[in-house]
Design a protein around this motif. Structure first.
Motif, PDB file in Angstrom:
ATOM      1  N   LEU A  37       0.824  -1.194   0.118  1.00 42.38           N
ATOM      2  CA  LEU A  37      -0.088   0.078   0.199  1.00 42.38           C
ATOM      3  C   LEU A  37       0.822   1.465   0.040  1.00 42.38           C
ATOM      4  CD1 LEU A  37      -2.669  -1.426   2.717  1.00 42.38           C
ATOM      5  CD2 LEU A  37      -3.086  -0.761   0.088  1.00 42.38           C
ATOM      6  N   ALA A  40      -0.720   4.048  -1.948  1.00 45.47           N
ATOM      7  CA  ALA A  40      -1.821   4.740  -1.248  1.00 45.47           C
ATOM      8  C   ALA A  40      -1.511   5.617  -0.145  1.00 45.47           C
ATOM      9  CB  ALA A  40      -2.803   3.905  -0.533  1.00 45.47           C
ATOM     10  N   ASP A  79      -4.852   4.835  -6.333  1.00 42.46           N
ATOM     11  CA  ASP A  79      -4.454   5.195  -4.812  1.00 42.46           C
ATOM     12  C   ASP A  79      -5.093   5.889  -4.198  1.00 42.46           C
ATOM     13  OD1 ASP A  79      -1.790   3.542  -5.610  1.00 42.46           O
ATOM     14  OD2 ASP A  79      -0.831   4.986  -5.954  1.00 42.46           O
ATOM     15  N   ARG A  82      -7.915   4.005  -2.838  1.00 39.24           N
ATOM     16  CA  ARG A  82      -7.708   3.164  -1.845  1.00 39.24           C
ATOM     17  C   ARG A  82      -7.297   3.883  -0.462  1.00 39.24           C
ATOM     18  NH1 ARG A  82      -4.363  -2.215  -4.258  1.00 39.24           N
ATOM     19  NH2 ARG A  82      -5.801  -2.197  -6.142  1.00 39.24           N
ATOM     20  N   TRP A 116      -5.887  -2.638   6.195  1.00 36.87           N
ATOM     21  CA  TRP A 116      -5.955  -3.598   4.958  1.00 36.87           C
ATOM     22  C   TRP A 116      -7.193  -4.330   4.848  1.00 36.87           C
ATOM     23  CZ3 TRP A 116      -6.105  -8.804   3.703  1.00 36.87           C
ATOM     24  CH2 TRP A 116      -5.614  -9.039   2.589  1.00 36.87           C
TER      25      TRP A 116
END
Length: 474
Positions: A37, A40, A79, A82, A116
């Motif tokens: 990630l 993001a 991103d 997210r 997550w």
């Protein structure tokens, strides 16, 4: 909501479950989540540095972010979405600001893992379905995905895509049967009065309708696998063909698909956690996990906040997040004010995937105060300060609704203490604004408050206000 709560149900001394053998420790799982990630997180830090980036990412803002981060604009938009779903950025008053999870990202492994899991729950939002896909078919497949993930977790290894397609086809058929049940009497009458046609089933698998349905499910399964792979929940690879077992995949080769799928360590852990939540809830004497939202909320009304949240998580884990949110919103629309408050407590457990539905609920008068509080807390407001998001009229409506819940489900002293939570400084001011707010339960609440209050003079004033509302007086 200040409602009376009974002691939590004693669930026995079930030992804390252990993750499946080979599951990495939480610190390693969090490290892998952070690694997947980074984009993001970078976009979230860019938004934080902008000091009020626009709430919706405009073309101009996306271009500036792409130039600053060395990414393409589609990558920035992906991103950005997210980061919102994870809670790294939050919308507030038309601008975007850092979420609390961004502040904790580098030091709090549990915050990373919860973020997550929130992304996994919202996988169909993070990677939308193909534009040409039929919405009903997409909804059926999304509802079937939890069963596919459970099957992958329980298999403890790779599975052929063809087996997943068979499972998907079976689950979708079950969902369609549940939606379109035909009464047995009607079926018998039809069979007795209509000419019999050749049976269509396994023997007609090659019919155009069946072939079209299979092609649709194959395409949507590819979308599911791509989406889950993109969030890091599983991997898809070509099935090994060497050795004496290689000939066994001829059927797959004939269909042009010799792939297999396997959960990642993160995906395996997340699905195991959800299955454990379901197992814990299955021990509830009330069987809340199998109940519709309203019955589940009633079953949780007697629990303290911690066990209640565990029940919400288990109930949510057993169904697709979209349909769960819809059920909870529908339960909140009912006449029971207690269920309204509990439904929004459950929506707090859902988190970011519930935001669109909660924003839509702002337009409904009976849900508006709850939705505004939910959004304020979701955007980072302290729960004790979230009431500042309400107008005086909305806060008064909420006070009456909460009093209705206490009147229906609580005890008289609790209703008397509820007076202290009113935003008005005096009882006369409260009564004046309560009369004006137009809540449908105003009369019942005032009558119950008058009956419960130990001060005769105040009780008389409250009864007079109840009479005036009942008769339409000023």
């Amino acid at each position: 909501m200040a409602t009376a709560r009974r002691p939590a149900v004693n669930r026995g001394s079930r030992p804390a479950p252990r993750p499946p053998e080979g599951t990495p420790p939480p610190a390693e799982l969090a490290r892998r989540a952070r690694a997947g990630l980074t984009g993001a997180v970078a976009v979230a830090h860019w938004a934080a540095a902008e000091h009020g980036a626009p709430g919706a990412l405009s073309d101009e803002a996306a271009a500036r972010a792409a130039a600053a981060l060395g990414l393409s604009e589609p990558e920035v938009r992906s991103d950005w979405d997210r980061a919102r779903l994870i809670g790294l950025i939050e919308h507030h008053a038309g601008t975007t600001r850092p979420g609390w999870r961004l502040q904790a990202w580098d030091r709090d492994d549990s915050a990373v893992l919860r973020g997550w899991v929130a992304l996994l729950d919202a996988w169909s939002l993070a990677c939308p379905a193909p534009a040409a896909a039929e919405p009903t078919a997409v909804a059926e497949v999304v509802e079937a995905v939890p069963q596919l993930l459970s099957l992958l977790q329980l298999s403890a290894g790779p599975m052929q895509i063809s087996a997943l397609l068979d499972m998907l086809r079976q689950r979708v058929a079950e969902l369609r049967t549940e939606r379109c049940e035909v009464p047995q009497d009607a079926t018998e009458l039809r069979d007795a009065t209509e000419p019999q046609e050749p049976a269509r089933g396994a023997g007609s698998a090659g019919s155009p309708d069946d072939a079209e349905d299979t092609a649709t499910l194959e395409g949507l399964l590819d979308w599911v696998l791509d989406a889950l792979s993109s969030v890091g929940a599983l991997t898809v690879r070509e099935e090994p063909q060497d050795g004496p077992e290689g000939a066994g995949s001829v059927a797959d080769d004939a269909k042009g698909d010799s792939r297999e799928a396997e959960l990642s360590a993160l995906g395996n852990w997340a699905v195991w956690v959800k299955l454990e939540q379901i197992c814990v809830a299955a021990q509830s004497p009330a069987g809340n996990i199998e109940q519709p939202a309203a019955d589940m909320l009633r079953g949780c009304a007697g629990l303290t906040p911690g066990p209640a949240r565990a029940e919400y998580r288990a109930w949510l884990a057993a169904r697709p997040v979209g349909s769960a949110v819809t059920e909870l919103i529908e339960a909140a629309r009912g006449d029971d004010a207690l269920l309204r408050g509990l439904a929004f407590e459950a929506l707090r457990v859902v988190g970011a995937p519930a935001e669109p539905a909660v924003r839509a609920a702002v337009d409904e008068s009976c849900l508006r105060p709850y939705a505004l509080l939910w959004l304020a807390e979701h955007e980072g407001a302290d729960p004790d300060e979230a009431l500042d998001a309400l107008t005086r009229e909305e806060a008064t409506w909420l006070w009456v609704d909460t009093a209705a819940a206490i009147s229906d489900h609580g005890e008289s002293p609790l209703l008397v203490r509820h007076l202290e939570s009113a935003v008005q400084g005096t009882v006369p001011a409260l009564l004046e604004e309560v009369r004006a707010v137009g809540h449908p339960r105003t009369v019942q609440v005032l009558v119950a408050l008058a009956a419960a209050h130990p001060d005769p003079a105040l009780a008389k004033a409250v009864r007079r206000a109840a009479f005036q509302v009942h008769t339409g007086g000023a």
